[in-house]
Write a protein that holds these residues in place. Structure first.
Motif, mmCIF file in Angstrom:
data_model
loop_
_atom_site.group_PDB
_atom_site.id
_atom_site.type_symbol
_atom_site.label_atom_id
_atom_site.label_comp_id
_atom_site.label_asym_id
_atom_site.label_seq_id
_atom_site.Cartn_x
_atom_site.Cartn_y
_atom_site.Cartn_z
ATOM 1 N N GLN A 16 -7.413 -82.966 49.149
ATOM 2 C CA GLN A 16 -8.362 -82.868 48.038
ATOM 3 C C GLN A 16 -9.386 -81.789 48.348
ATOM 4 O O GLN A 16 -10.027 -81.815 49.389
ATOM 5 C CB GLN A 16 -9.102 -84.202 47.854
ATOM 6 C CG GLN A 16 -8.244 -85.351 47.393
ATOM 7 C CD GLN A 16 -7.923 -85.269 45.914
ATOM 8 O OE1 GLN A 16 -8.611 -84.584 45.164
ATOM 9 N NE2 GLN A 16 -6.866 -85.965 45.507
ATOM 10 N N ASP A 18 -12.142 -82.147 44.282
ATOM 11 C CA ASP A 18 -11.479 -83.024 43.312
ATOM 12 C C ASP A 18 -10.149 -82.523 42.781
ATOM 13 O O ASP A 18 -9.674 -82.992 41.756
ATOM 14 C CB ASP A 18 -12.393 -83.303 42.105
ATOM 15 C CG ASP A 18 -13.625 -84.057 42.544
ATOM 16 O OD1 ASP A 18 -13.505 -84.834 43.517
ATOM 17 O OD2 ASP A 18 -14.685 -83.841 41.934
ATOM 18 N N ARG A 19 -9.556 -81.546 43.450
ATOM 19 C CA ARG A 19 -8.204 -81.157 43.033
ATOM 20 C C ARG A 19 -7.297 -81.302 44.242
ATOM 21 O O ARG A 19 -7.687 -80.991 45.355
ATOM 22 C CB ARG A 19 -8.171 -79.699 42.568
ATOM 23 C CG ARG A 19 -9.052 -79.452 41.375
ATOM 24 C CD ARG A 19 -9.265 -77.976 41.204
ATOM 25 N NE ARG A 19 -8.181 -77.365 40.440
ATOM 26 C CZ ARG A 19 -8.119 -76.057 40.215
ATOM 27 N NH1 ARG A 19 -9.015 -75.249 40.717
ATOM 28 N NH2 ARG A 19 -7.134 -75.561 39.492
ATOM 29 N N LEU A 41 -0.887 -78.356 43.135
ATOM 30 C CA LEU A 41 -1.249 -77.274 42.216
ATOM 31 C C LEU A 41 -0.060 -76.342 41.974
ATOM 32 O O LEU A 41 0.795 -76.169 42.832
ATOM 33 C CB LEU A 41 -2.400 -76.441 42.784
ATOM 34 C CG LEU A 41 -3.778 -77.090 42.820
ATOM 35 C CD1 LEU A 41 -4.805 -76.075 43.297
ATOM 36 C CD2 LEU A 41 -4.155 -77.622 41.457
ATOM 37 N N GLU A 93 -2.220 -71.478 40.279
ATOM 38 C CA GLU A 93 -3.519 -72.122 40.511
ATOM 39 C C GLU A 93 -3.952 -71.991 41.971
ATOM 40 O O GLU A 93 -5.111 -71.687 42.254
ATOM 41 C CB GLU A 93 -3.449 -73.604 40.122
ATOM 42 C CG GLU A 93 -3.286 -73.819 38.636
ATOM 43 C CD GLU A 93 -3.027 -75.280 38.299
ATOM 44 O OE1 GLU A 93 -3.766 -75.836 37.474
ATOM 45 O OE2 GLU A 93 -2.080 -75.879 38.867
#
Ligand code: ADP
Ligand code: MG
Lengths: 310, 317
Positions: free
Chosen positions: A68, A71-72, A77, A81
């Motif tokens: 993480q 928060d991604r 991804l 991205e």
């Protein structure tokens, strides 16, 4: 709030000799604005952790778990991205800067490229921005140096170039994998100083990888000691270095203590052939029966059955 | 720089002397008496020849001198760009070769283009998509390509495109459409091995640390491959392309003959058949010079591709 949260990271390589399990359930947290160092013998998987974050592992690697970042989950991804995160929000510098710069392009071009890569400025402004970065990282006469090729630079200057590239967008996280290992001792100190200045100036978080405990102490607040792909001890660097609890950390610290270099007894374990029980027990002077039978968990920042006793 | 050019000039001279001396020697021991050939060309069919006439011609043309004297004389004339005259037609060899040169140049450039258009993209693609279907297919293509002799490939292409489909002319030289089949034959012939070299050169570069850096700074994959990897991979590719240019000249001899393409290669074959010794010498000399010049071009392109070479050159002189 954690900037980076690695949870249960597994990395396997398929090779001709079969599957090699490098990381199994690796966990690590990096707070915003903090600096943490991964230390451990070579081959224990430090670089693999860094490359997992950057999603730059070789193609024969299989990765699972979660990483993480703001928060991604970096691991899920899309390619496009993660490309936009690389060099923009997370930058990385490597060891052996001479091999990390493209020999057939000018140094300035390679810095300007990273300025342009994330659309940070227009094409004609990239040159000025690159020269500004060279000045920031202490490269003398940057205007002249801009048009020179990597082979015209010394090792220390090349590392400054790499840092310029990494600093193009003032990333939130800087990963430095053995940034001083291939450099002369005097140059090492200058590079350490430069990195220290930059992280305080721009409030970056730092993930430092090194086996030089001196460099670690200079740059980092926290430390995580790795053995065979796992963290065996972690915590505040001063505390861990002054009062090591894990036998491996003790051995590691003793290996570079004042009375010369004393290598740690026994050999680095083969990742394909790890022992039953605690992975360190064949080299551990304190090993008892339970160490041979069951594998200790990481509890209160230490992975050892016996730490309370010792 | 001057030292370098001087070295190249020296090499040119050594290659030219070596190659022409060897041809001279081989021709000397080839059946066919040049004096008799001249006699036939000048005075008609064999029945009218007397042995007196032939030995008179032999003496006149200096063909009775020892071989090294003959060779020395030939070399001496070369310095004045005099390659002698054809035994058959009495045309100056120099003029004849230069009238054929444009056709060969056209064929060579067209084949080089086809060659590069096949080898570089396929090589890169099979490196980038290593072990994929494309990679295996190109591997098979290479195997077929290497094992196909050019005369056979030429016949297959003629059968398919000229006779079956009727799209292209079988042979001749009346326009661009006549160039396609011979150039394709030559191009495919040399592309096969190079495709594999492009692939391995590219794979080698893709494993380098600076490619990892290029990705780490967030460059688009197209730039990583097309800019950072390709320029480095080009260094060995240019070397092999220069070498392949030599085998292209070699192939031109066969292909020009099959497709009746009026170039230097066909001139060479015709001259050999007619035992036109000065013409053979002239063609061999010409091809040797082109060969050395191609190598020179390769060397110059290193200077452009690799700044380290540029640097060393500048600091040596
Ligand atoms: N491409 C690969 N294929 C197979 N094994 C690999 C590969 N890359 C790294 N490894 C293995 O991963 C282990 C950890 O490597 P690394 O993270 O580079 O160690 P270090 O802690 O010295 O940075 C090594 O033991 C190495 O054998
Ligand atoms: Mg490493």
């Amino acid at each position: 709030m954690n900037l980076l949260h690695i949870n249960d990271l597994h990395v396997n390589f398929s090779t001709k000799a079969g599957q090699v399990r490098v990381l199994s359930g690796f966990c690590l947290d990096i707070e915003k604005g903090s600096s943490i160092c991964l230390v451990g013998e070579s081959g224990c998987g430090k670089t693999i952790v860094a490359l997992s974050i950057m999603r730059l592992l070789p193609e024969n690697a299989q990765v699972s778990g979660e990483i993480q970042f703001k928060d991604r989950d970096l691991l899920i991804l899309e390619k496009e991205e993660i490309r936009q995160i690389r060099g923009h929000e997370i930058s990385m510098i490597f060891e052996q800067p001479a091999s990390c710069l493209n020999p057939v392009f000018t140094v300035g071009d390679q810095i300007a490229e990273s300025v342009r890569a994330n659309g940070l400025c227009k094409k004609n402004e990239a040159r000025d921005a690159a020269i500004e970065l060279m000045r920031l990282t202490g490269i003398p006469s940057p205007k002249k140096r801009f048009d020179q090729y990597p082979h015209e630079f010394s090792g220390g200057m090349l590392q400054r170039v790499m840092i310029s590239i990494a600093m193009a967008s003032k990333p939130a996280l800087l990963i430095a994998d053995e940034p001083t290992t291939s450099l002369d001792v005097t140059v090492q100190a200058q590079i350490v100083e430069l990195i220290k200045d930059l992280i305080t100036k721009f409030g970056m978080s730092l993930l430092l990888i090194t086996h030089d405990l001196g460099v670690a102490a200079e740059l980092c607040r926290d430390v995580a000691v790795m053995y065979a792909g796992e963290i065996v001890e972690s915590g505040c660097l001063n505390e861990v270095f002054r009062h090591p609890k894990h036998p491996y950390t003790k051995a590691l610290l003793r290996a570079i203590s004042d009375d010369g270099l004393r290598p740690i007894k026994g050999s680095v374990p083969e990742l394909t052939n790890l022992p039953e029980g605690c992975w360190f027990h064949p080299r551990c002077p304190f090993a008892e029966d339970q160490c041979r039978l069951s594998k200790p968990e990481l509890k209160n920042g230490i992975r050892c059955h016996l730490w309370k006793k010792n | 720089m001057w030292r370098y050019l001087f070295g190249r000039l020296l090499l040119l001279i050594i290659v030219v002397i070596g190659v022409t001396a060897l041809t001279f020697l081989m021709m000397y021991y080839t059946p066919g008496d040049p004096a008799a050939i001249i006699a036939i060309a000048r005075y008609g069919g064999p029945e009218s020849l007397s042995s007196d006439l032939i030995s008179w011609i032999r003496h006149q043309e200096g063909l009775d001198a020892p071989i090294y004297i003959q060779y020395a004389k030939w070399l001496h004339h070369i310095f004045y760009l005099d390659m002698g005259r054809s035994l058959i037609t009495d045309e100056p060899v120099f003029d004849k070769i230069f009238s054929r040169f444009p056709a060969t140049l056209q064929l060579a450039l067209a084949s080089m283009l086809i060659y590069l258009l096949i080898a570089i993209p396929i090589g890169i693609l099979s490196a980038v998509k290593q072990n994929s279907l494309i990679d295996y297919l190109s591997d098979i293509g290479v195997l077929v390509g290497v094992s196909m002799p050019s005369f056979w490939l030429a016949l297959i292409l003629i059968l398919f495109f000229s006779i079956y489909l009727g799209w292209l002319p079988v042979c001749g030289s009346q326009g661009l459409s006549y160039l396609i089949l011979p150039a394709t034959t030559l191009g495919i012939g040399i592309a096969a091995t190079t495709t594999r070299i492009v692939r391995s050169s590219m794979l080698d570069v893709l494993g380098q640390n600076y490619i990892r850096t290029a990705r780490a700074k967030g460059l688009k994959e197209a730039i990583v491959i097309g800019k950072h990897a390709l320029k480095n991979a080009m260094i060995p590719i240019v070397t092999i392309a220069g070498l392949q240019f030599a085998s292209l000249l070699e192939g031109a001899v066969v292909v020009e003959t099959i497709f009746a393409w009026p170039g230097v290669g066909r001139l060479l074959v015709d001259s050999i058949n007619q035992r036109d010794f000065p013409m053979i010498q002239g063609c061999v000399l010409f091809i040797a010079i082109i060969f050395v010049l191609a190598n020179l071009l390769v060397d110059c392109s290193y200077v452009y591709l690799d700044p380290r070479v540029r640097y060393n050159r500048r600091h040596q002189v």
